[in-house]
Every structure is written in C-alpha cells, then in structure tokens.
Design a protein around this motif. Structure first.
Motif, PDB file in Angstrom:
ATOM      1  N   ILE A 149       0.845  -1.189   0.000  1.00  0.00           N
ATOM      2  CA  ILE A 149       0.000   0.000   0.000  1.00  0.00           C
ATOM      3  C   ILE A 149       0.886   1.245   0.000  1.00  0.00           C
ATOM      4  O   ILE A 149       0.609   2.235  -0.697  1.00  0.00           O
ATOM      5  CB  ILE A 149      -0.978  -0.028   1.195  1.00  0.00           C
TER       6      ILE A 149
ATOM      7  N   TYR B 104       1.104   4.308  -2.788  1.00  0.00           N
ATOM      8  CA  TYR B 104       1.028   5.710  -2.363  1.00  0.00           C
ATOM      9  C   TYR B 104       2.203   6.505  -2.936  1.00  0.00           C
ATOM     10  O   TYR B 104       2.026   7.568  -3.527  1.00  0.00           O
ATOM     11  CB  TYR B 104       1.016   5.788  -0.835  1.00  0.00           C
TER      12      TYR B 104
ATOM     13  N   GLU C 129       1.840   7.189  -6.536  1.00  0.00           N
ATOM     14  CA  GLU C 129       0.808   8.179  -6.869  1.00  0.00           C
ATOM     15  C   GLU C 129       1.214   9.594  -6.518  1.00  0.00           C
ATOM     16  O   GLU C 129       0.794  10.542  -7.161  1.00  0.00           O
ATOM     17  CB  GLU C 129      -0.495   7.828  -6.152  1.00  0.00           C
TER      18      GLU C 129
ATOM     19  N   ARG D  52      -0.409  -6.403  -9.536  1.00  0.00           N
ATOM     20  CA  ARG D  52      -0.941  -6.537  -8.172  1.00  0.00           C
ATOM     21  C   ARG D  52      -1.100  -8.000  -7.809  1.00  0.00           C
ATOM     22  O   ARG D  52      -0.814  -8.413  -6.684  1.00  0.00           O
ATOM     23  CB  ARG D  52      -2.299  -5.847  -8.059  1.00  0.00           C
TER      24      ARG D  52
ATOM     25  N   ILE E  80      -8.333  -6.908  -6.019  1.00  0.00           N
ATOM     26  CA  ILE E  80      -7.659  -6.532  -7.256  1.00  0.00           C
ATOM     27  C   ILE E  80      -8.720  -6.313  -8.333  1.00  0.00           C
ATOM     28  O   ILE E  80      -8.643  -5.358  -9.114  1.00  0.00           O
ATOM     29  CB  ILE E  80      -6.611  -7.597  -7.664  1.00  0.00           C
TER      30      ILE E  80
ATOM     31  N   GLN F  48     -10.402  -2.908  -7.796  1.00  0.00           N
ATOM     32  CA  GLN F  48      -9.572  -1.794  -8.259  1.00  0.00           C
ATOM     33  C   GLN F  48      -9.567  -1.725  -9.785  1.00  0.00           C
ATOM     34  O   GLN F  48      -9.576  -0.633 -10.367  1.00  0.00           O
ATOM     35  CB  GLN F  48      -8.137  -1.919  -7.724  1.00  0.00           C
ATOM     36  N   TYR F  49      -9.576  -2.885 -10.427  1.00  0.00           N
ATOM     37  CA  TYR F  49      -9.632  -2.941 -11.895  1.00  0.00           C
ATOM     38  C   TYR F  49     -10.948  -2.330 -12.389  1.00  0.00           C
ATOM     39  O   TYR F  49     -10.956  -1.453 -13.267  1.00  0.00           O
ATOM     40  CB  TYR F  49      -9.508  -4.398 -12.356  1.00  0.00           C
TER      41      TYR F  49
ATOM     42  N   GLN G  21     -11.037   1.369 -12.072  1.00  0.00           N
ATOM     43  CA  GLN G  21     -10.183   2.091 -13.010  1.00  0.00           C
ATOM     44  C   GLN G  21     -10.775   2.083 -14.429  1.00  0.00           C
ATOM     45  O   GLN G  21     -10.771   3.097 -15.111  1.00  0.00           O
ATOM     46  CB  GLN G  21      -8.780   1.466 -13.036  1.00  0.00           C
TER      47      GLN G  21
ATOM     48  N   PRO H 213      -4.581  10.511  -2.711  1.00  0.00           N
ATOM     49  CA  PRO H 213      -3.703   9.361  -2.456  1.00  0.00           C
ATOM     50  C   PRO H 213      -3.682   8.899  -0.997  1.00  0.00           C
ATOM     51  O   PRO H 213      -3.674   7.689  -0.739  1.00  0.00           O
ATOM     52  CB  PRO H 213      -2.315   9.852  -2.892  1.00  0.00           C
ATOM     53  N   TYR H 214      -3.699   9.839  -0.053  1.00  0.00           N
ATOM     54  CA  TYR H 214      -3.651   9.416   1.341  1.00  0.00           C
ATOM     55  C   TYR H 214      -4.950   8.722   1.746  1.00  0.00           C
ATOM     56  O   TYR H 214      -4.926   7.651   2.359  1.00  0.00           O
ATOM     57  CB  TYR H 214      -3.366  10.580   2.303  1.00  0.00           C
TER      58      TYR H 214
ATOM     59  N   ARG I 192      -6.909   7.240  -0.201  1.00  0.00           N
ATOM     60  CA  ARG I 192      -6.920   5.969  -0.932  1.00  0.00           C
ATOM     61  C   ARG I 192      -6.112   4.919  -0.171  1.00  0.00           C
ATOM     62  O   ARG I 192      -6.534   3.777  -0.023  1.00  0.00           O
ATOM     63  CB  ARG I 192      -6.380   6.138  -2.343  1.00  0.00           C
ATOM     64  N   SER I 193      -4.945   5.327   0.352  1.00  0.00           N
ATOM     65  CA  SER I 193      -4.097   4.383   1.086  1.00  0.00           C
ATOM     66  C   SER I 193      -4.823   3.880   2.330  1.00  0.00           C
ATOM     67  O   SER I 193      -4.714   2.708   2.697  1.00  0.00           O
ATOM     68  CB  SER I 193      -2.759   5.022   1.469  1.00  0.00           C
ATOM     69  N   GLN I 194      -5.590   4.747   2.965  1.00  0.00           N
ATOM     70  CA  GLN I 194      -6.317   4.349   4.167  1.00  0.00           C
ATOM     71  C   GLN I 194      -7.446   3.391   3.823  1.00  0.00           C
ATOM     72  O   GLN I 194      -7.700   2.423   4.530  1.00  0.00           O
ATOM     73  CB  GLN I 194      -6.860   5.576   4.909  1.00  0.00           C
TER      74      GLN I 194
ATOM     75  N   LEU J 292      -7.534   1.360   1.253  1.00  0.00           N
ATOM     76  CA  LEU J 292      -6.921   0.076   0.891  1.00  0.00           C
ATOM     77  C   LEU J 292      -6.428  -0.656   2.140  1.00  0.00           C
ATOM     78  O   LEU J 292      -6.520  -1.883   2.215  1.00  0.00           O
ATOM     79  CB  LEU J 292      -5.761   0.300  -0.090  1.00  0.00           C
ATOM     80  N   PHE J 293      -5.940   0.089   3.123  1.00  0.00           N
ATOM     81  CA  PHE J 293      -5.487  -0.515   4.372  1.00  0.00           C
ATOM     82  C   PHE J 293      -6.632  -1.260   5.042  1.00  0.00           C
ATOM     83  O   PHE J 293      -6.483  -2.414   5.453  1.00  0.00           O
ATOM     84  CB  PHE J 293      -4.952   0.570   5.314  1.00  0.00           C
ATOM     85  N   TRP J 294      -7.794  -0.616   5.146  1.00  0.00           N
ATOM     86  CA  TRP J 294      -8.926  -1.244   5.837  1.00  0.00           C
ATOM     87  C   TRP J 294      -9.532  -2.393   5.032  1.00  0.00           C
ATOM     88  O   TRP J 294      -9.944  -3.398   5.593  1.00  0.00           O
ATOM     89  CB  TRP J 294      -9.979  -0.198   6.234  1.00  0.00           C
TER      90      TRP J 294
ATOM     91  N   ASP K  83      -7.828  -4.316   3.106  1.00  0.00           N
ATOM     92  CA  ASP K  83      -6.846  -5.374   3.307  1.00  0.00           C
ATOM     93  C   ASP K  83      -6.994  -6.006   4.690  1.00  0.00           C
ATOM     94  O   ASP K  83      -6.885  -7.225   4.864  1.00  0.00           O
ATOM     95  CB  ASP K  83      -5.440  -4.787   3.115  1.00  0.00           C
TER      96      ASP K  83
END
Lengths: 234, 219
Positions: free
Chosen positions: A71, A75, A78, A99, B69, B72-73, B76, B89-90, B92-94, B96-98, B100
């Motif tokens: 992740i 980041y 991006e 991925r 995956i 996300q595909y 997009q 982006p930040y 988004r990272s959060q 994706l973290f949750w 995951d």
C-alpha cells in the motif's frame, strides 16, 4: 530534492522496509531513516503509528502514517509522479497482473519462505522447501509473462513485482545457505537467476539490500526469538 | 465493440458478492457462471490456474483474480460513475489498508467460529475485536466511504450476511457488541440496490453452512 517530512520507520533487515526504500530511491525522494530494533520491545512510535498491526514498515509523509508495504508503494507511486519511472503500469489490465503477482509473493511465497526459516522439525523444513521451490518455478513463469523479454518484471524498468520479490533476495540467499540449497536455481529458474543479478545491481537497490553475512547472523537471532515465543509455556 | 464481462461465481462467497456489488454500482452488464467448488470447471482452472478460486472476472477474454484486485480494476476501467476509491492518495491508502484488514481477518476468523471446533471461543473473541475495530473506524460516518459506499463498505458488507450463521453456530450476538456496525449493514442494504441484490438471505447462508458442516463431518 530533500523532503523533510518523509520518514521510514523500519529496520535494515526487513524486506518489507527495503521495498519502501527502493521505491523512494527510484523516485529520488530523500527521507529520514528511523531504525526499530526487532529484537527489543516495540517502540512508542511504532505502537502509536501502527496500532492495528504494530509492525514495520510505517511510512510517514507530512506526519500521516501509512502501513503495509504494498500500500505504501502505491502511495509513493501516486504522490511522486514527476520523476523517473512508474512503479505500477498505467494500463488497467497490466496493473491488475502486477498486483496479482505481488500479492502472490506476499500471500504464498513469503509465508513458505518464513516456514523454511523457522521450521522446527526436519519434516516441517522439507515441506516448506518443496513449497518454496515450487513457488520459484511459478514466479519464473510469471517473469516470462510480465517481462515480455525485457530485464525486469516491470519491463525495461524496475516495477511493483520486481520490488515485491527482489526485496526478499537477501533472505532467500541466507535461508538457502541454511538449507544447503540454492533456492533460486539455474536449473529450474534460469531467468530468475539473471533477473536477481540485474535487480541487485540496480542503482536504486544496491545500497538497500543488506550484507548477507550480517543478515544470516540476524536470522539466527530472529529464529530463536520466534521459536521461543511459539514454544508452549509449562 | 461491446464489452464482454463474465463473472465466475459461487453464490455464498463473500468475495464474489463484492464483485457483484461493484458491477452493479457501475451499471455493468455481465454473465454470471456458477461454479461447483467441489467440481471445478475447466474454465475456472484455465482462468485462475494459480489459486483455482473464485471470483474471477473475465473481461473480453482476459481473467482477473483476487476480489480486491478485481475491485480496483473495475474502478479504473469503468470510472464514469460511483467511484469506489477516493481520489486523494492518502485517503486511498487508508481505504486500501482497511479493505486489506478485512481480507486478512474476517473470513478466516469467521470460519473458525462457524466450524465450532475447540478454538471457537477464541475465534468469537477475535471476531468481536475485529468488528469493534471496524466499528471504531466507521465512527459517525454513514458509510466507510463517507456519504457514499466505497471499497471498504463493499469489502465488508457481504460478510454481514454470514453474521446469522456465526451467531447461531457460536451462540452469541454480534449486534449486542457492535450495534453501529449492524445498523450500517442495514443502511447499505436499504439504500443500495447493488448490495441488496448481491447478498443472499442470511438463512440461505445458514442452510449452506449446515450442509457444509455435515459434509465436513462437523455435525
């Protein structure tokens, strides 16, 4: 350009931390390197910034923490888009394949490698070794598909899968020596052998991959710590 | 040229439900092929030779595996409406973290709960801890995605149709420990057709679980 608000909380021995550093090097982003001692109790900073897993790496950008190496890689890709190459392909299908293979490394290959390192019995080790070798053959196939004849999984440049797998090369060598086998062998995986050399020699990678002897020594200590934690208490 | 979209599915699978919700949100027409996981089709083995698992999305003949995956595909490629991921982006990272985190925890812990072996009590506690963590993350928001559902909502809501099975096999109440989360699940089903259509009734899941337990010699 020096970025004062970019920090990596990790350790020199962790392949997951190496991934983050390689990505930052590829993007020419300077960062503060904060070392966490894996053999000591977890630091305040780690517990506060990754309360869910309490694991390294933790990446800080403008005081915002981000956890989980893949992740973090996305980041970084991006946010720092102006320099050099992209880590992930822009095409949606190719992106999904990158991925998929990075997830394969984390969900299948790495756990087998870890079992091989900490395997307590000969039987455990034998089963883990078979899984690891099978994994390398699968990855050799993936390399053929993704590289399209070029030097890296990412093509001409290092990409997501290169970083995900390449960060494990030090441990692969150490664990291989422990088992007296070459885990990535010329016989079964000639393309991966070549790729490993190219990857390790890359400008963004060579200073990040650790000295193998130092890693081997650390590996023994880590194995002992893990086995002690797993041992049933009487 | 019209897009050809096929989903290799297994109706009780929470992972497959995620994909159905996403396809529904984006208004994508697709063919759904039911797989028998005890007798996997040649198509499945060909499209996902590495893991041999569903869901697999086949878009114009090209297969994509692993539900997050796939999400996300989809996000997009069909980016004209209902974004699943934040653009920042930040954020988004959060997200994706949750998503995951849900992947790492809920399925495997839930399985230990419904299987009802010696580790069931431990699994129940772990499940409640995870759900409470997620409830804290939801906070006062309508959805994990904010005003609209996002990838975290899509990742988690299918498992809520398994709650009845976890509760009945484990003899406990998830609503008692996580009322806000249960309310969130209800809200998702009431306000999003893509969710209500993708999720089987909890009793159907329970029937499936009991059949599976018999098959595994656990009943």
């Amino acid at each position: 350009m020096a970025e004062s608000n970019v920090k990596v909380l990790g350790t020199w021995a962790s392949p997951f931390v190496m991934r983050v550093k390689i990505a930052l090097h590829l993007k020419s982003v300077r960062y503060e390197d904060v070392e966490e001692d894996l053999l000591a109790p977890k630091s305040e900073l780690l517990l506060k910034s990754n309360p869910v897993y309490k694991k390294i790496p933790v990446f800080f950008h403008a005081h915002n923490p981000i956890c989980e190496s893949l992740i973090i890689l996305q980041y970084i890709d991006e946010v720092w888009t102006t320099s050099a190459s992209s880590i992930l392909p822009s095409d949606p299908y190719e992106r999904s394949q990158s991925r998929f293979w990075a997830a394969y490394v984390d969900d299948k290959f790495f756990p087998a490698l870890r079992r091989l390192l900490i395997g307590a019995t000969e039987e455990d080790k034998k089963a883990a070794l078979e899984e690891v070798v099978e994994g390398t053959v699968v990855l050799e196939g993936a390399f053929g598909e993704l590289s399209k004849g070029k030097a890296f999984f990412g093509g001409d440049n290092i990409g997501f899968v290169d970083i995900a797998l390449g960060s494990l090369l030090g441990w692969i060598e150490v664990i291989g020596k422990q088992c007296e086998t070459k885990l990535v062998s010329e016989a079964k995986t000639p393309r991966l052998v070549q790729w490993a050399d190219c990857f390790s020699a890359h400008e963004a990678v060579k200073d990040v991959l650790p000295d193998v002897d130092k890693l081997a020594d650390f590996g023994l200590k880590l194995r002992a710590k893990i086995l002690k934690a797993l041992a049933p208490t009487n | 040229m019209e897009d050809e979209v096929v989903l290799l599915d297994f109706w009780p699978s929470s992972f497959a439900m995620r994909v159905k919700i996403a396809l529904g949100e984006k208004g994508i027409k697709y063919k759904c092929k039911q797989e028998d996981l005890f007798n996997k089709s040649t198509l499945l083995l060909e499209m996902n030779p590495i893991h041999k698992k569903i869901p697999v999305l086949i878009h114009n003949g090209k297969p994509i595996s692993e539900s997050l995956i796939i999400l996300q595909y989809i996000d997009q490629v069909w980016n004209h409406k209902s974004p699943l991921l934040p653009s920042d982006p930040y954020q988004r990272s959060q997200a994706l973290f949750w998503a995951d985190y849900i992947d790492k925890k809920i399925y495997s812990i839930g399985r230990r709960v419904w299987m009802g072996k010696e580790d069931q009590e431990e699994a129940k506690e772990e499940l409640m801890q995870c759900l409470k963590t997620l409830e804290r993350e939801l906070g006062d928001k309508l959805y994990f995605g904010g005003q609209n559902i996002g990838v975290v909502d899509v990742a988690l809501v299918p498992f809520t149709t398994w709650f009845y099975s976890y509760e009945t096999c484990g003899n406990f109440s998830i609503e008692a420990g996580c009322p806000k989360l249960v309310a969130w699940a209800k809200r998702c089903k009431e306000n999003y057709r893509s969710v209500s259509e993708a999720l089987p009734h909890p009793l159907q899941i329970y029937e499936y679980v009991m059949e599976l337990k018999k098959r595994l010699g656990l009943v």
